[in-house]
Design an enzyme around this catalytic site. Structure first.
Site, PDB file in Angstrom:
ATOM      1  N   TYR A  51     -12.030  22.975  -4.671  1.00  0.00           N
ATOM      2  CA  TYR A  51     -13.114  21.980  -4.698  1.00  0.00           C
ATOM      3  C   TYR A  51     -13.729  21.953  -6.087  1.00  0.00           C
ATOM      4  O   TYR A  51     -13.990  22.999  -6.672  1.00  0.00           O
ATOM      5  CB  TYR A  51     -14.199  22.322  -3.667  1.00  0.00           C
ATOM      6  CG  TYR A  51     -14.246  21.256  -2.606  1.00  0.00           C
ATOM      7  CD1 TYR A  51     -14.658  19.970  -2.940  1.00  0.00           C
ATOM      8  CD2 TYR A  51     -13.848  21.510  -1.306  1.00  0.00           C
ATOM      9  CE1 TYR A  51     -14.662  18.963  -1.990  1.00  0.00           C
ATOM     10  CE2 TYR A  51     -13.852  20.510  -0.356  1.00  0.00           C
ATOM     11  CZ  TYR A  51     -14.256  19.236  -0.705  1.00  0.00           C
ATOM     12  OH  TYR A  51     -14.257  18.246   0.231  1.00  0.00           O
ATOM     13  N   ASP A 197      -7.656  -4.845 -15.055  1.00  0.00           N
ATOM     14  CA  ASP A 197      -6.946  -3.891 -14.203  1.00  0.00           C
ATOM     15  C   ASP A 197      -5.485  -3.904 -14.667  1.00  0.00           C
ATOM     16  O   ASP A 197      -4.724  -4.804 -14.325  1.00  0.00           O
ATOM     17  CB  ASP A 197      -7.076  -4.356 -12.746  1.00  0.00           C
ATOM     18  CG  ASP A 197      -6.306  -3.477 -11.780  1.00  0.00           C
ATOM     19  OD1 ASP A 197      -5.565  -2.582 -12.227  1.00  0.00           O
ATOM     20  OD2 ASP A 197      -6.442  -3.705 -10.557  1.00  0.00           O
ATOM     21  N   THR A 223      -3.632   2.302 -12.407  1.00  0.00           N
ATOM     22  CA  THR A 223      -3.002   3.355 -11.615  1.00  0.00           C
ATOM     23  C   THR A 223      -2.114   4.147 -12.564  1.00  0.00           C
ATOM     24  O   THR A 223      -1.758   3.667 -13.649  1.00  0.00           O
ATOM     25  CB  THR A 223      -2.141   2.793 -10.468  1.00  0.00           C
ATOM     26  OG1 THR A 223      -1.175   1.887 -11.025  1.00  0.00           O
ATOM     27  CG2 THR A 223      -2.976   2.046  -9.454  1.00  0.00           C
ATOM     28  N   LYS A 226       2.691   3.292 -11.538  1.00  0.00           N
ATOM     29  CA  LYS A 226       3.602   2.138 -11.596  1.00  0.00           C
ATOM     30  C   LYS A 226       4.470   2.284 -12.857  1.00  0.00           C
ATOM     31  O   LYS A 226       5.245   3.221 -12.939  1.00  0.00           O
ATOM     32  CB  LYS A 226       2.798   0.849 -11.523  1.00  0.00           C
ATOM     33  CG  LYS A 226       2.032   0.745 -10.190  1.00  0.00           C
ATOM     34  CD  LYS A 226       1.359  -0.582 -10.014  1.00  0.00           C
ATOM     35  CE  LYS A 226       0.775  -0.750  -8.637  1.00  0.00           C
ATOM     36  NZ  LYS A 226      -0.527  -0.108  -8.442  1.00  0.00           N
TER      37      LYS A 226
HETATM   38  N1  PLP Z   1      -4.576  -2.815  -9.040  1.00  0.00           N
HETATM   39  C1  PLP Z   1      -3.426  -3.481  -9.086  1.00  0.00           C
HETATM   40  C2  PLP Z   1      -3.274  -4.579 -10.090  1.00  0.00           C
HETATM   41  C3  PLP Z   1      -2.387  -3.163  -8.211  1.00  0.00           C
HETATM   42  O1  PLP Z   1      -1.257  -3.861  -8.238  1.00  0.00           O
HETATM   43  C4  PLP Z   1      -2.587  -2.111  -7.285  1.00  0.00           C
HETATM   44  C5  PLP Z   1      -1.528  -1.673  -6.342  1.00  0.00           C
HETATM   45  O2  PLP Z   1      -0.728  -2.338  -5.860  1.00  0.00           O
HETATM   46  C6  PLP Z   1      -3.810  -1.463  -7.251  1.00  0.00           C
HETATM   47  C7  PLP Z   1      -4.790  -1.820  -8.148  1.00  0.00           C
HETATM   48  C8  PLP Z   1      -4.156  -0.458  -6.198  1.00  0.00           C
HETATM   49  O3  PLP Z   1      -3.637   0.780  -6.390  1.00  0.00           O
HETATM   50  P1  PLP Z   1      -3.612   1.827  -5.181  1.00  0.00           P
HETATM   51  O4  PLP Z   1      -2.517   1.412  -4.293  1.00  0.00           O
HETATM   52  O5  PLP Z   1      -3.392   3.133  -5.897  1.00  0.00           O
HETATM   53  O6  PLP Z   1      -4.949   1.795  -4.519  1.00  0.00           O
END
Ligand code: PLP
Length: 421
Positions: A51, A197, A223, A226
């Protein structure tokens, strides 16, 4: 403390079968990848026992000396890799990173403006039953109906109409590069924050093969799993001025204790992503996508009413447009599955079919690059897909599957990791 094969044979069997599935098929889901063994080791480590609510040097638990070191490493590596002033590496997932971005940049009820889900946006960019659509007033922009490109002038018009507090860049299913500078100018014009994002294209940004949103966006989320090829997790980058707000939005705003084993795995992934071998992998990823797009624009495919959205790709994926084809997205996905290739159906902009069937295929090349594919193998897999889609229900599945089997044999995945124990 028996190995899993003895203590829980049921789960062990599932793990083994999934390893076998990954080894024996061609993975072309654009959001997936294969992590290096070092990432598997970090993620399967004793750090899962710890933790560590809080941040390095300011924890709410004792015994955090070692995890402090690993989180600091991960943060420093992320900052260096992306030339960012600040990094938070604790979000458990992309969606949670994004939820923390909302807490940082806007208030519940504020208007947000993101790419429509049906045009390639993500659930967290304002989808109705996602938190982003329930707690914020979500407006969207679409692609240009003639070019299928994200068009700054359309975003500008929508921004002038809707007065957003935040404009969102980034996507889940779009084959081109956005103009971050133009989007930032629009955000400034309407007094909005600008969030990007970059979950899908982070690996390309890390290697300089895609423009970076960092200089333009107030906050960038991503993330790690990917194109970046790390563990399933999220992280956030920003200018220093947002550091305090982001940290408290992630913890205690969104999460409790961080997953320190995953934070360690992110540290490993950021190191890998800084290597020349990773850059080469991203170059092969892009080349593979271009080879695939070219093959899918050949006459035998086009004769069936199948086209490639935007006439090509600048990134790691190709969007196949089946709106004018008898084959729908579900049929295309099932056909390729029979051949041994995993992809996903996807809506395309202005899709006449319901999302559960869809008129698009999203096909990505990252995981195959990780597996070692370069020009010759991408030409072969592109021809297998092109032939399958051109022939549709009359495709010779056995022959195509044999060609997939040869590629799989020639490029073994996780050799030596045959048994999960
Ligand atoms: N942002 C984008 C542009 C995505 O394509 C994705 C996943 O498909 C995410 C966020 C979300 O990621 P997670 O599946 O780790 O929550």
């Amino acid at each position: 403390n028996a190995p899993i094969s003895q203590s829980d044979p049921e789960v062990a069997e599932i793990l083994d079968s999934e390893l076998h599935r990954q080894q024996r098929g061609l993975e072309m889901i654009a959001s997936e990848n294969f992590v290096p063994k070092a990432v598997l080791q970090a993620q399967g480590s004793v750090l899962t026992n710890k933790y560590a609510e809080g941040y390095p040097g300011r924890r709410y638990y004792g015994g955090c000396e070692e995890v402090d070191k690993v989180e600091t490493l991960a943060r420093e590596r992320a900052k260096e890799l992306f030339h960012a002033e600040f990094a938070n590496v604790q979000p458990h997932s992309g969606a949670q990173a994004n939820a923390a971005v909302y807490q940082t940049l806007v208030k519940p009820g504020d208007t947000i403006l993101g790419l429509a889900l049906s045009h390639g946006g993500h659930l967290t960019h304002g989808m109705k039953i996602n938190f982003s659509g329930r707690f914020y007033h979500a407006e969207s922009y679409g692609v240009n109906p003639d070019t299928f490109l994200i068009d700054p002038e359309i975003i500008r018009q929508r921004a002038l109409e809707t007065h957003p507090a935040m404009i969102i860049g980034g996507w889940s299913a779009y084959p081109r590069i956005e103009d971050f500078k133009a989007m930032k100018e629009i955000a400034d014009e309407v007094g909005a924050k600008f969030w990007v994002d970059m979950a899908h294209f982070a690996g390309l940004v890390a290697t300089g093969l895609h423009p970076s949103p960092i200089p333009y966006a107030d906050v960038v989320s991503s993330t790690a799993h990917k194109t970046l090829g790390g563990p399933r997790a999220g992280f956030i980058l920003a200018k220093k001025e947002y550091a305090k707000k982001i940290n408290s939005a992630v913890f205690p705003g969104e999460q409790g204790g961080p997953l320190m084993h995953v934070v360690a795995a992110k540290a490993v992934a950021f190191k890998v992503a800084g290597s020349p071998a990773f850059r080469n992998r991203m170059e092969r990823t892009l080349e593979g996508a271009r080879i695939l797009a070219d093959r899918l624009m050949a006459k035998d495919v086009a004769d069936n009413g199948i086209t490639v959205l935007t006439g090509g790709t600048d990134v790691h994926l190709v969007m196949v447009d089946l709106r004018h084809s008898d084959m729908d997205g579900k049929q295309g996905e099932d056909l390729l599955a029979k051949v041994g290739i995993t992809i996903n159906r996807n809506t395309v902009p202005f899709d006449p079919r319901p999302a559960s069937i869809a008129s698009g295929l999203r096909i990505g090349t990252s995981a195959l690059a990780t597996r070692g594919f370069s020009t010759a193998q991408y030409e072969e897999v592109a021809d297998i897909i092109g032939t399958a889609l051109a022939q549709g229900s009359s495709a010779d599945v056995d022959t195509l599957k044999a060609r997939v089997d040869k590629l799989v044999d020639d490029f073994p995945l996780y050799p030596g990791l045959d048994q999960i124990d």
